[in-house]
Design a protein around this motif. Structure first.
Motif, PDB file in Angstrom:
ATOM      1  N   HIS A   1      55.080  26.314  57.463  1.00  0.00           N
ATOM      2  CA  HIS A   1      56.083  26.859  56.914  1.00  0.00           C
ATOM      3  C   HIS A   1      55.487  26.738  55.224  1.00  0.00           C
ATOM      4  CE1 HIS A   1      58.433  30.294  54.675  1.00  0.00           C
ATOM      5  NE2 HIS A   1      58.582  29.416  53.758  1.00  0.00           N
ATOM      6  N   GLU A   2      55.338  27.828  54.433  1.00  0.00           N
ATOM      7  CA  GLU A   2      54.991  27.467  52.994  1.00  0.00           C
ATOM      8  C   GLU A   2      55.653  28.611  52.706  1.00  0.00           C
ATOM      9  OE1 GLU A   2      53.907  25.793  50.807  1.00  0.00           O
ATOM     10  OE2 GLU A   2      52.118  23.811  52.137  1.00  0.00           O
ATOM     11  N   PRO A   3      56.082  28.021  51.022  1.00  0.00           N
ATOM     12  CA  PRO A   3      57.169  29.219  50.468  1.00  0.00           C
ATOM     13  C   PRO A   3      56.703  31.067  49.709  1.00  0.00           C
ATOM     14  CG  PRO A   3      56.872  27.731  49.333  1.00  0.00           C
ATOM     15  CD  PRO A   3      56.653  27.370  50.200  1.00  0.00           C
ATOM     16  N   SER A   4      57.110  31.758  50.042  1.00  0.00           N
ATOM     17  CA  SER A   4      56.084  33.639  49.765  1.00  0.00           C
ATOM     18  C   SER A   4      55.794  33.550  48.723  1.00  0.00           C
ATOM     19  CB  SER A   4      56.542  35.056  50.203  1.00  0.00           C
ATOM     20  OG  SER A   4      58.424  34.462  49.681  1.00  0.00           O
ATOM     21  N   TYR A   5      56.048  32.380  47.691  1.00  0.00           N
ATOM     22  CA  TYR A   5      56.451  32.786  46.247  1.00  0.00           C
ATOM     23  C   TYR A   5      55.323  31.955  45.653  1.00  0.00           C
ATOM     24  CZ  TYR A   5      59.355  29.347  45.899  1.00  0.00           C
ATOM     25  OH  TYR A   5      60.099  27.663  45.741  1.00  0.00           O
ATOM     26  N   LYS A   6      54.553  30.792  46.929  1.00  0.00           N
ATOM     27  CA  LYS A   6      53.269  30.274  46.660  1.00  0.00           C
ATOM     28  C   LYS A   6      52.304  30.272  47.665  1.00  0.00           C
ATOM     29  CE  LYS A   6      51.522  25.520  48.097  1.00  0.00           C
ATOM     30  NZ  LYS A   6      52.020  23.690  48.223  1.00  0.00           N
ATOM     31  N   PHE A   7      51.894  31.189  48.682  1.00  0.00           N
ATOM     32  CA  PHE A   7      51.442  31.837  49.565  1.00  0.00           C
ATOM     33  C   PHE A   7      51.685  33.196  49.907  1.00  0.00           C
ATOM     34  CE2 PHE A   7      50.260  33.171  54.346  1.00  0.00           C
ATOM     35  CZ  PHE A   7      49.081  33.185  54.271  1.00  0.00           C
ATOM     36  N   THR A   8      51.331  33.875  48.572  1.00  0.00           N
ATOM     37  CA  THR A   8      51.803  35.183  48.418  1.00  0.00           C
ATOM     38  C   THR A   8      50.683  36.674  48.927  1.00  0.00           C
ATOM     39  OG1 THR A   8      50.520  35.802  46.489  1.00  0.00           O
ATOM     40  CG2 THR A   8      52.466  34.800  45.981  1.00  0.00           C
ATOM     41  N   ALA A   9      50.103  35.881  50.643  1.00  0.00           N
ATOM     42  CA  ALA A   9      49.243  37.540  50.546  1.00  0.00           C
ATOM     43  C   ALA A   9      50.239  38.265  51.180  1.00  0.00           C
ATOM     44  CB  ALA A   9      48.740  36.200  51.930  1.00  0.00           C
ATOM     45  N   PHE A  10      51.274  38.096  51.616  1.00  0.00           N
ATOM     46  CA  PHE A  10      52.097  39.625  52.330  1.00  0.00           C
ATOM     47  C   PHE A  10      53.655  39.901  51.279  1.00  0.00           C
ATOM     48  CE2 PHE A  10      50.577  37.221  56.284  1.00  0.00           C
ATOM     49  CZ  PHE A  10      49.632  38.407  56.384  1.00  0.00           C
ATOM     50  N   HIS A  11      53.279  38.887  50.279  1.00  0.00           N
ATOM     51  CA  HIS A  11      53.835  39.474  48.728  1.00  0.00           C
ATOM     52  C   HIS A  11      54.834  38.290  49.075  1.00  0.00           C
ATOM     53  CE1 HIS A  11      56.452  42.168  45.546  1.00  0.00           C
ATOM     54  NE2 HIS A  11      54.453  42.142  45.692  1.00  0.00           N
ATOM     55  N   ALA A  12      56.576  38.696  48.380  1.00  0.00           N
ATOM     56  CA  ALA A  12      57.611  37.798  48.205  1.00  0.00           C
ATOM     57  C   ALA A  12      58.716  38.780  47.775  1.00  0.00           C
ATOM     58  CB  ALA A  12      57.590  36.772  47.066  1.00  0.00           C
ATOM     59  N   GLY A  13      60.135  38.123  47.854  1.00  0.00           N
ATOM     60  CA  GLY A  13      61.336  38.637  47.821  1.00  0.00           C
ATOM     61  C   GLY A  13      61.516  39.837  48.507  1.00  0.00           C
ATOM     62  N   PRO A  14      62.762  40.705  48.180  1.00  0.00           N
ATOM     63  CA  PRO A  14      62.824  42.232  48.754  1.00  0.00           C
ATOM     64  C   PRO A  14      61.649  42.805  49.251  1.00  0.00           C
ATOM     65  CG  PRO A  14      64.195  41.743  47.123  1.00  0.00           C
ATOM     66  CD  PRO A  14      63.163  40.169  46.952  1.00  0.00           C
ATOM     67  N   ARG A  15      60.680  42.156  48.632  1.00  0.00           N
ATOM     68  CA  ARG A  15      59.378  43.842  48.250  1.00  0.00           C
ATOM     69  C   ARG A  15      58.231  42.805  49.625  1.00  0.00           C
ATOM     70  NH1 ARG A  15      58.460  48.651  46.305  1.00  0.00           N
ATOM     71  NH2 ARG A  15      59.673  48.844  44.498  1.00  0.00           N
ATOM     72  N   THR A  16      58.517  41.472  49.817  1.00  0.00           N
ATOM     73  CA  THR A  16      58.046  41.198  51.236  1.00  0.00           C
ATOM     74  C   THR A  16      57.702  42.005  52.537  1.00  0.00           C
ATOM     75  OG1 THR A  16      58.750  39.084  50.888  1.00  0.00           O
ATOM     76  CG2 THR A  16      57.865  39.766  52.684  1.00  0.00           C
ATOM     77  N   CYS A  17      56.128  42.283  52.355  1.00  0.00           N
ATOM     78  CA  CYS A  17      55.518  43.207  53.972  1.00  0.00           C
ATOM     79  C   CYS A  17      56.096  43.081  55.280  1.00  0.00           C
ATOM     80  CB  CYS A  17      54.463  42.862  54.072  1.00  0.00           C
ATOM     81  SG  CYS A  17      52.891  43.958  54.681  1.00  0.00           S
TER      82      CYS A  17
ATOM     83  N   GLY B   1      50.324  43.165  61.343  1.00  0.00           N
ATOM     84  CA  GLY B   1      48.789  42.375  60.869  1.00  0.00           C
ATOM     85  C   GLY B   1      48.241  41.205  61.376  1.00  0.00           C
ATOM     86  N   LEU B   2      49.551  39.949  61.800  1.00  0.00           N
ATOM     87  CA  LEU B   2      48.542  39.004  61.880  1.00  0.00           C
ATOM     88  C   LEU B   2      48.613  38.977  63.430  1.00  0.00           C
ATOM     89  CD1 LEU B   2      50.927  36.576  60.570  1.00  0.00           C
ATOM     90  CD2 LEU B   2      49.384  36.476  59.902  1.00  0.00           C
ATOM     91  N   ILE B   3      49.423  39.998  64.299  1.00  0.00           N
ATOM     92  CA  ILE B   3      48.918  40.519  65.550  1.00  0.00           C
ATOM     93  C   ILE B   3      47.116  41.058  65.792  1.00  0.00           C
ATOM     94  CG2 ILE B   3      49.648  42.031  67.627  1.00  0.00           C
ATOM     95  CD1 ILE B   3      52.936  40.792  67.246  1.00  0.00           C
ATOM     96  N   GLN B   4      47.501  42.237  65.134  1.00  0.00           N
ATOM     97  CA  GLN B   4      46.026  43.138  65.023  1.00  0.00           C
ATOM     98  C   GLN B   4      44.510  42.005  64.415  1.00  0.00           C
ATOM     99  OE1 GLN B   4      44.245  46.966  63.710  1.00  0.00           O
ATOM    100  NE2 GLN B   4      45.812  46.255  62.675  1.00  0.00           N
ATOM    101  N   MET B   5      44.633  41.138  64.140  1.00  0.00           N
ATOM    102  CA  MET B   5      44.180  39.876  62.767  1.00  0.00           C
ATOM    103  C   MET B   5      43.725  39.009  64.488  1.00  0.00           C
ATOM    104  SD  MET B   5      44.185  39.355  59.076  1.00  0.00           S
ATOM    105  CE  MET B   5      45.987  39.018  58.986  1.00  0.00           C
ATOM    106  N   LYS B   6      44.718  39.057  65.195  1.00  0.00           N
ATOM    107  CA  LYS B   6      44.855  37.280  66.274  1.00  0.00           C
ATOM    108  C   LYS B   6      44.116  38.222  67.569  1.00  0.00           C
ATOM    109  CE  LYS B   6      48.302  34.366  64.445  1.00  0.00           C
ATOM    110  NZ  LYS B   6      49.354  33.399  64.472  1.00  0.00           N
ATOM    111  N   MET B   7      44.429  39.401  67.146  1.00  0.00           N
ATOM    112  CA  MET B   7      43.946  39.950  68.566  1.00  0.00           C
ATOM    113  C   MET B   7      42.357  40.281  68.152  1.00  0.00           C
ATOM    114  SD  MET B   7      47.118  42.611  70.191  1.00  0.00           S
ATOM    115  CE  MET B   7      46.154  42.964  71.847  1.00  0.00           C
ATOM    116  N   VAL B   8      41.835  40.961  67.392  1.00  0.00           N
ATOM    117  CA  VAL B   8      40.338  41.029  66.918  1.00  0.00           C
ATOM    118  C   VAL B   8      39.842  39.682  67.124  1.00  0.00           C
ATOM    119  CG1 VAL B   8      38.756  41.953  65.139  1.00  0.00           C
ATOM    120  CG2 VAL B   8      41.013  42.893  65.882  1.00  0.00           C
TER     121      VAL B   8
ATOM    122  N   GLY C   1      55.207  44.745  57.371  1.00  0.00           N
ATOM    123  CA  GLY C   1      54.393  44.542  58.368  1.00  0.00           C
ATOM    124  C   GLY C   1      53.215  43.633  58.231  1.00  0.00           C
ATOM    125  N   LYS C   2      54.554  42.833  57.408  1.00  0.00           N
ATOM    126  CA  LYS C   2      53.254  41.444  58.149  1.00  0.00           C
ATOM    127  C   LYS C   2      53.305  41.293  59.924  1.00  0.00           C
ATOM    128  CE  LYS C   2      54.240  36.128  57.441  1.00  0.00           C
ATOM    129  NZ  LYS C   2      54.973  35.140  57.012  1.00  0.00           N
TER     130      LYS C   2
END
Length: 516
Positions: A443-459, A465-472, A461-462
């Motif tokens: 695990h990396e903190p969201s403010y370092k790995f910001t692909a899904f944003h961070a804080g109260p506005r964290t995505c 999105g990961l399930i869809q990417m992995k299935m494809v 649908g994270k």
């Protein structure tokens, strides 16, 4: 009246000619200085750093990264004195954490953000305070529906089976080059429409039909980035006269409205069929019933608000996922050993020679796949930047003072390229970076790995999105070896969504032929 129109057009043309002359002059000066110096940005008395920006507009994300590397993560970009275009650029995780989490209430979207992103209306990306709370509560209640995940997985599985794999088989059998980015864009457009609108536009089929709404997303996202680079008066003038990038944005807005309203009308006509509606698990049914008779945001029209909500969710679920997949396969094609390790994981999980789809729990066991996707999202985050403005004066952890007139750009793209954040090997594609000491996922903190944003506005649908990417990804990697077409230029587009400017041309080779 004719004379007045002629006068207005003539005045505009004179203004446009003067602006064009100014741009050429600045570019010429900048080019002259660029040829005579090592990399360093010059702050001109009248023009600020605009000449450098003009010279690097074709590579704006890397240009920002260069500036931030020279300044240890935070840089004040000075625009022309008469344009109010000064911007504080930052990729400092402590600043990101402060703005997106610790002092979240002081950094709303605000009127400037809403002005630039006006196409989003009253959707969640534009929302603040009570309206944002309403959107978040509505979305969370749907995602927590007991049947939602199974419904999502079934939609993705069907689209892979009936759309993706038949198309890839056709391309492979005919030894054709294909643009994987376009395939992923069509795939995610179809699946998000199924999820949100209970409608499959079937853009992912053998004849690749044109769909104006599907194509409008890239046009809109490129136009919005240019609103960050141009003085407000310039892009507003373009909008008034329906020229330049603003013309593209106007046409994109029309395509969105036409498509979404048509789908809404179709669903509204079905609402009398209560038995059928009760059996559905879909966001559209839930939204229509939730919003009925209510008014939110600036709109007094429930239908308009519903359209804005759906458009925001389509943007969240379409190009972000397709962009992540595109960069993942671009990096994977350059690292065949990683591709082989992921395929071994998949084959072990499938447990036989016959292909079967893996569910969310089974996908969690694919550590190399997860690490590879995280690496792609680290180096090429789909949302490349975030525009922020404080509601009152503040001092960032980096020591930079800001006030209510400050414009702050958080460069998520640059963060993945900073040695002091990710190490000397930050530019390398290393799925192992995401392995824990025990062999699981790190695990990396969201403010370092910001692909899904961070804080109260964290995505929200994270996981979706990961399930869809992995299935494809598992379906493609299990069946094919992906090879890049030689001598193509692969680079980020000038867009707020980090798509590839010229697509991703590949050839597909069936695994059964490779193993024999």
């Amino acid at each position: 009246m004719v004379k007045m129109q002629t006068f207005v057009v003539s005045a505009f043309l004179r203004y446009f000619d003067m602006l064009l002359l100014l741009v050429v002059l600045l570019a010429s000066i900048g080019l002259f200085l660029y040829q005579r110096r090592s990399y360093h940005v010059i702050n001109w008395v009248l023009f600020g750093m605009t000449p450098d920006l003009i010279l690097n507009a074709y590579r704006v994300h890397d240009f920002v990264t260069d500036l931030l590397k020279l300044s240890h993560g935070t840089f004040m970009f000075k625009g022309p004195w008469f344009t109010n275009m000064d911007m504080l650029l930052t990729s400092d995780p402590t600043n990101v954490h402060h703005i997106l989490s610790k002092n979240f209430s002081n950094y709303p979207k605000g009127p400037e953000f809403r002005k630039i992103f006006d196409i989003l209306g009253d959707g969640i990306f534009n929302a603040d305070h009570d309206l944002w709370e309403f959107h978040r509560k509505t979305s969370m209640s749907l995602l927590k529906h007991p049947d939602f995940n199974s419904h999502l997985e079934e939609n993705i599985k069907n689209k892979i089976e009936k759309g993706l794999l038949p198309l890839l088989e056709f391309v492979s059998n005919n030894q054709q080059e294909t643009d994987m980015q376009e395939i992923f864009q069509r795939f995610t457009f179809d699946t998000i429409c199924l999820l949100l609108l209970n409608y499959d536009p079937e853009t992912l089929s053998l004849h690749l039909p044109y769909n104006a709404c599907e194509k409008a997303f890239m046009e809109a996202e490129e136009s919005i980035l240019w609103r960050h680079l141009l003085p407000e008066n310039v892009w507003k003038l373009q909008r008034r006269f329906n020229i330049g990038k603003e013309k593209n944005l106007i046409e994109a807005s029309k395509a969105f409205d036409e498509f979404i309203y048509k789908c809404l009308s179709r669903k509204e006509n079905e609402l009398n069929d209560f038995e059928r509606v009760e059996k559905e698990v879909g966001l559209l049914k839930y939204l229509i019933t939730s919003f009925q008779g209510q008014h939110h945001g600036t709109s007094t029209n429930t239908r308009t608000f519903l359209k804005d909500t759906i458009l925001n969710l389509m943007i969240a679920g379409k190009d972000t996922t397709s962009t992540g997949l595109s960069w993942f396969f671009y990096l994977l094609a350059q690292n065949p050993s990683t591709e082989s390790k992921i395929r071994e994981e998949i084959e072990k999980q499938v447990g036989g020679s016959k292909w079967k789809y893996l569910n969310a729990k089974e996908l969690d066991g694919l550590v190399y796949l997860h690490g590879g996707l995280c690496e792609a999202l680290r180096l090429y985050p789909p949302v490349a930047l975030e525009h922020k403005a404080p509601s009152k004066a503040d001092v960032l952890p980096s020591g930079h003072a800001v006030n209510e007139h400050s414009k702050i750009i958080l460069s998520f793209y640059s963060m993945g390229r900073m040695e002091w954040i990710w190490g000397e090997d930050c530019l390398q594609f290393k799925p192992e970076r995401w392995f824990s000491e025990k062999g699981g996922v790190k695990h990396e903190p969201s403010y370092k790995f910001t692909a899904f944003h961070a804080g109260p506005r964290t995505c929200l649908g994270k996981e979706m999105g990961l399930i869809q990417m992995k299935m494809v990804a598992t379906a493609i990697i299990y069946h094919y070896h992906v090879e890049l077409v030689k001598d193509q230029e692969v680079c980020p587009a000038d867009s707020i969504i980090l798509q590839m400017k010229y697509g991703l041309k590949v050839r597909l080779f069936p695994i059964r032929e490779i193993k024999t």
